[in-house]
Write a protein that holds these residues in place. Structure first.
Motif, PDB file in Angstrom:
ATOM      1  N   PRO A  12       0.740  -1.819   0.265  1.00 50.70           N
ATOM      2  CA  PRO A  12       0.087   0.028   0.315  1.00 50.70           C
ATOM      3  C   PRO A  12       0.991   1.311   0.007  1.00 50.70           C
ATOM      4  CG  PRO A  12      -0.663  -1.277   1.613  1.00 50.70           C
ATOM      5  CD  PRO A  12       0.928  -2.247   1.134  1.00 50.70           C
ATOM      6  N   SER A  13       2.177   1.226   0.866  1.00 55.22           N
ATOM      7  CA  SER A  13       2.718   2.191   0.743  1.00 55.22           C
ATOM      8  C   SER A  13       3.535   2.783  -0.653  1.00 55.22           C
ATOM      9  CB  SER A  13       3.951   1.923   1.408  1.00 55.22           C
ATOM     10  OG  SER A  13       4.901   1.423   1.555  1.00 55.22           O
ATOM     11  N   VAL A  14       3.315   2.087  -1.409  1.00 56.08           N
ATOM     12  CA  VAL A  14       4.174   2.495  -2.804  1.00 56.08           C
ATOM     13  C   VAL A  14       2.651   2.970  -3.452  1.00 56.08           C
ATOM     14  CG1 VAL A  14       4.920   0.912  -5.008  1.00 56.08           C
ATOM     15  CG2 VAL A  14       5.832   0.244  -2.969  1.00 56.08           C
ATOM     16  N   VAL A  15       3.668   4.249  -4.778  1.00 63.04           N
ATOM     17  CA  VAL A  15       2.294   4.412  -5.477  1.00 63.04           C
ATOM     18  C   VAL A  15       3.350   4.163  -6.816  1.00 63.04           C
ATOM     19  CG1 VAL A  15       3.250   6.720  -4.712  1.00 63.04           C
ATOM     20  CG2 VAL A  15       0.385   6.348  -5.880  1.00 63.04           C
ATOM     21  N   GLY A  16       2.169   4.641  -8.199  1.00 62.78           N
ATOM     22  CA  GLY A  16       2.559   4.841  -9.544  1.00 62.78           C
ATOM     23  C   GLY A  16       2.030   5.682  -9.515  1.00 62.78           C
ATOM     24  N   VAL A  17       3.100   7.209 -10.319  1.00 65.60           N
ATOM     25  CA  VAL A  17       2.461   8.472 -10.798  1.00 65.60           C
ATOM     26  C   VAL A  17       2.493   8.501 -12.298  1.00 65.60           C
ATOM     27  CG1 VAL A  17       3.038  11.031 -10.322  1.00 65.60           C
ATOM     28  CG2 VAL A  17       2.753   9.029  -8.319  1.00 65.60           C
ATOM     29  N   THR A  18       1.875   8.789 -12.945  1.00 60.92           N
ATOM     30  CA  THR A  18       2.024   8.993 -14.571  1.00 60.92           C
ATOM     31  C   THR A  18       1.806  10.733 -14.709  1.00 60.92           C
ATOM     32  OG1 THR A  18       0.520   7.040 -14.704  1.00 60.92           O
ATOM     33  CG2 THR A  18       1.020   9.190 -16.457  1.00 60.92           C
ATOM     34  N   THR A  19       3.541  10.829 -14.945  1.00 58.33           N
ATOM     35  CA  THR A  19       3.742  12.146 -15.812  1.00 58.33           C
ATOM     36  C   THR A  19       2.701  12.412 -17.494  1.00 58.33           C
ATOM     37  OG1 THR A  19       5.428  11.982 -13.830  1.00 58.33           O
ATOM     38  CG2 THR A  19       5.372  13.861 -15.732  1.00 58.33           C
ATOM     39  N   GLU A  20       2.036  13.278 -17.265  1.00 59.65           N
ATOM     40  CA  GLU A  20       1.655  13.384 -18.779  1.00 59.65           C
ATOM     41  C   GLU A  20       2.107  14.314 -19.876  1.00 59.65           C
ATOM     42  OE1 GLU A  20      -2.397  10.881 -17.597  1.00 59.65           O
ATOM     43  OE2 GLU A  20      -2.265  12.971 -17.913  1.00 59.65           O
ATOM     44  N   ARG A  21       2.102  14.198 -20.755  1.00 53.03           N
ATOM     45  CA  ARG A  21       2.353  15.205 -22.166  1.00 53.03           C
ATOM     46  C   ARG A  21       0.774  15.258 -22.417  1.00 53.03           C
ATOM     47  NH1 ARG A  21       7.728  16.860 -25.254  1.00 53.03           N
ATOM     48  NH2 ARG A  21       6.622  13.854 -26.475  1.00 53.03           N
ATOM     49  N   ARG A  22      -0.089  16.167 -22.876  1.00 50.31           N
ATOM     50  CA  ARG A  22      -0.757  16.395 -23.947  1.00 50.31           C
ATOM     51  C   ARG A  22      -0.992  17.224 -24.785  1.00 50.31           C
ATOM     52  NH1 ARG A  22      -5.194  13.260 -22.063  1.00 50.31           N
ATOM     53  NH2 ARG A  22      -5.209  13.241 -19.412  1.00 50.31           N
ATOM     54  N   GLY A  23      -2.302  16.974 -26.039  1.00 46.70           N
ATOM     55  CA  GLY A  23      -1.837  17.534 -27.359  1.00 46.70           C
ATOM     56  C   GLY A  23      -2.304  19.432 -26.689  1.00 46.70           C
ATOM     57  N   GLY A  58      -3.793  22.002 -26.550  1.00 47.98           N
ATOM     58  CA  GLY A  58      -5.107  22.322 -27.299  1.00 47.98           C
ATOM     59  C   GLY A  58      -6.127  21.636 -27.365  1.00 47.98           C
ATOM     60  N   VAL A  59      -6.541  19.687 -27.542  1.00 48.93           N
ATOM     61  CA  VAL A  59      -7.008  19.293 -28.281  1.00 48.93           C
ATOM     62  C   VAL A  59      -7.335  18.431 -26.898  1.00 48.93           C
ATOM     63  CG1 VAL A  59      -6.731  19.389 -30.680  1.00 48.93           C
ATOM     64  CG2 VAL A  59      -5.214  17.974 -28.912  1.00 48.93           C
ATOM     65  N   GLY A  60      -6.466  17.941 -26.007  1.00 49.27           N
ATOM     66  CA  GLY A  60      -6.386  17.390 -24.653  1.00 49.27           C
ATOM     67  C   GLY A  60      -5.999  15.192 -25.572  1.00 49.27           C
ATOM     68  N   ILE A  61      -5.237  15.432 -26.636  1.00 52.38           N
ATOM     69  CA  ILE A  61      -4.732  14.157 -26.707  1.00 52.38           C
ATOM     70  C   ILE A  61      -3.479  13.262 -25.949  1.00 52.38           C
ATOM     71  CG2 ILE A  61      -4.217  12.832 -28.504  1.00 52.38           C
ATOM     72  CD1 ILE A  61      -5.820  14.377 -30.989  1.00 52.38           C
ATOM     73  N   LEU A  62      -3.861  12.202 -25.634  1.00 47.57           N
ATOM     74  CA  LEU A  62      -2.192  12.178 -24.859  1.00 47.57           C
ATOM     75  C   LEU A  62      -1.224  12.059 -25.978  1.00 47.57           C
ATOM     76  CD1 LEU A  62      -1.252  11.138 -22.518  1.00 47.57           C
ATOM     77  CD2 LEU A  62      -2.146   9.482 -21.791  1.00 47.57           C
ATOM     78  N   LYS A  63      -0.296  12.486 -26.061  1.00 46.45           N
ATOM     79  CA  LYS A  63       1.205  12.343 -26.447  1.00 46.45           C
ATOM     80  C   LYS A  63       1.819  11.138 -26.198  1.00 46.45           C
ATOM     81  CE  LYS A  63      -0.362  15.217 -29.803  1.00 46.45           C
ATOM     82  NZ  LYS A  63      -0.625  14.714 -31.278  1.00 46.45           N
ATOM     83  N   ASP A  64       2.142  11.038 -24.875  1.00 46.23           N
ATOM     84  CA  ASP A  64       3.020  10.686 -23.972  1.00 46.23           C
ATOM     85  C   ASP A  64       3.180  10.518 -22.518  1.00 46.23           C
ATOM     86  OD1 ASP A  64       5.222   8.644 -24.157  1.00 46.23           O
ATOM     87  OD2 ASP A  64       6.913  10.009 -24.875  1.00 46.23           O
ATOM     88  N   SER A  65       3.641   9.376 -22.102  1.00 45.25           N
ATOM     89  CA  SER A  65       3.548   9.614 -20.430  1.00 45.25           C
ATOM     90  C   SER A  65       4.763   8.652 -19.667  1.00 45.25           C
ATOM     91  CB  SER A  65       2.547   8.767 -20.211  1.00 45.25           C
ATOM     92  OG  SER A  65       1.857   7.789 -20.403  1.00 45.25           O
ATOM     93  N   ILE A  66       5.190   9.050 -18.642  1.00 47.27           N
ATOM     94  CA  ILE A  66       5.911   8.697 -17.647  1.00 47.27           C
ATOM     95  C   ILE A  66       5.737   7.757 -16.355  1.00 47.27           C
ATOM     96  CG2 ILE A  66       7.913   8.319 -16.494  1.00 47.27           C
ATOM     97  CD1 ILE A  66       9.186  11.026 -18.897  1.00 47.27           C
ATOM     98  N   ASP A  67       5.733   6.520 -16.057  1.00 48.26           N
ATOM     99  CA  ASP A  67       4.949   6.349 -15.217  1.00 48.26           C
ATOM    100  C   ASP A  67       5.962   5.207 -13.587  1.00 48.26           C
ATOM    101  OD1 ASP A  67       2.206   6.130 -15.744  1.00 48.26           O
ATOM    102  OD2 ASP A  67       2.712   3.761 -17.273  1.00 48.26           O
ATOM    103  N   ARG A  68       6.062   6.938 -12.910  1.00 46.71           N
ATOM    104  CA  ARG A  68       7.166   6.619 -11.548  1.00 46.71           C
ATOM    105  C   ARG A  68       6.363   6.312 -11.179  1.00 46.71           C
ATOM    106  NH1 ARG A  68       8.610  12.708 -11.471  1.00 46.71           N
ATOM    107  NH2 ARG A  68      10.855  11.953 -11.635  1.00 46.71           N
ATOM    108  N   TYR A  69       7.631   5.560  -9.655  1.00 48.64           N
ATOM    109  CA  TYR A  69       7.149   4.493  -9.170  1.00 48.64           C
ATOM    110  C   TYR A  69       7.486   5.224  -7.556  1.00 48.64           C
ATOM    111  CZ  TYR A  69       4.567   1.566 -11.690  1.00 48.64           C
ATOM    112  OH  TYR A  69       4.177   1.002 -12.515  1.00 48.64           O
ATOM    113  N   PHE A  70       7.230   5.436  -6.570  1.00 47.71           N
ATOM    114  CA  PHE A  70       7.360   6.237  -5.579  1.00 47.71           C
ATOM    115  C   PHE A  70       6.964   5.416  -4.065  1.00 47.71           C
ATOM    116  CE2 PHE A  70       7.225   9.307  -8.174  1.00 47.71           C
ATOM    117  CZ  PHE A  70       8.674  10.074  -7.979  1.00 47.71           C
ATOM    118  N   ILE A  71       7.808   5.706  -2.796  1.00 46.14           N
ATOM    119  CA  ILE A  71       7.063   5.391  -1.329  1.00 46.14           C
ATOM    120  C   ILE A  71       6.653   6.244  -0.888  1.00 46.14           C
ATOM    121  CG2 ILE A  71       7.614   3.722   1.013  1.00 46.14           C
ATOM    122  CD1 ILE A  71       9.840   2.410  -0.389  1.00 46.14           C
TER     123      ILE A  71
END
Length: 210
Positions: free
Chosen positions: A167-178, A180-193
């Motif tokens: 439970p103490s481990v969480v994944g956080v997604t850092t996103e970059r979108r298009g 003004g159109v809200g289209i997901l271009k890319d993302s990086i999934d990162r993990y922390f305690i």
């Protein structure tokens, strides 16, 4: 079906008289023709009854026919055992790598706010010679795979395992979108305690928003 065929049988007078007396004494015979037909059928039935069934021979024949199928089943079971062993080994490897990563991923004290481009720049700087602190700033499967010299897919499975069972481990997604159109271009999934301080900070932020 009409009985219009005739079979002639030559016998002596004594034989014929003996047959006549037998037919007269046996009420179920209507005559000579019936007597001979009944004898013929009984003789045929006796031949059928005399046929012996060799159970052992039949069993051996069946076993011979089933032998190829038996070999195929044995081969299939061997392959299945190999697959099961491979799956078990894979699960053990995931747990082992997850245990190692749990000691390496960073502990965060504040809610994470990340700029995608900054994270991507840090990620691109990670090399096999990078120190732990540098890798922890990104803490994604790609960076950990370089640091630990493990396949990216293996690190992805291990990090997902940690997030699922710890439970103490969480994944956080850092996103970059298009733009003004809200289209997901890319993302990086990162993990922390998450530290206790993190929870306290989030709780305090919620109180201040009230």
């Amino acid at each position: 079906m009409a009985r219009d065929e005739v079979i002639r049988v030559r016998v002596t007078a004594d034989e014929k008289e003996e047959m006549r007396e037998h037919i007269e004494n046996e009420l179920h015979y209507s005559g000579f023709s019936d007597y001979f037909r009944t004898g013929l059928y009984e003789d045929k039935n006796d031949e059928t009854d005399d046929v012996e069934i060799d159970v052992e021979e039949i069993a051996e024949a069946v076993a011979d026919e089933l032998e190829p199928l038996k070999r195929e089943m044995e081969t299939l079971n061997e392959k299945l055992d190999m697959v099961m062993e491979s799956v078990q080994e894979s699960e053990d490897e995931v747990v082992e790598l997850a245990t190692e990563l749990r000691e390496l991923i960073p502990v965060i004290d504040e809610p994470p706010i990340f700029d995608y481009d900054d994270v991507l720049e840090l990620r691109n700087k990670v090399t096999p010679e990078s120190d732990l602190e540098t890798v922890q700033k990104v803490s994604d499967a790609h960076s950990w795979s370089i640091y630990l010299d493990e396949p990216v897919q293996a690190c992805e499975r291990a990090l997902t395992y940690l997030e699922k069972y710890y439970p103490s481990v969480v994944g956080v997604t850092t996103e970059r979108r298009g733009d003004g159109v809200g289209i997901l271009k890319d993302s990086i999934d990162r993990y922390f305690i998450l530290s206790e301080k993190f929870h306290d900070t989030v709780h305090q932020a919620k109180l201040e928003d009230m």
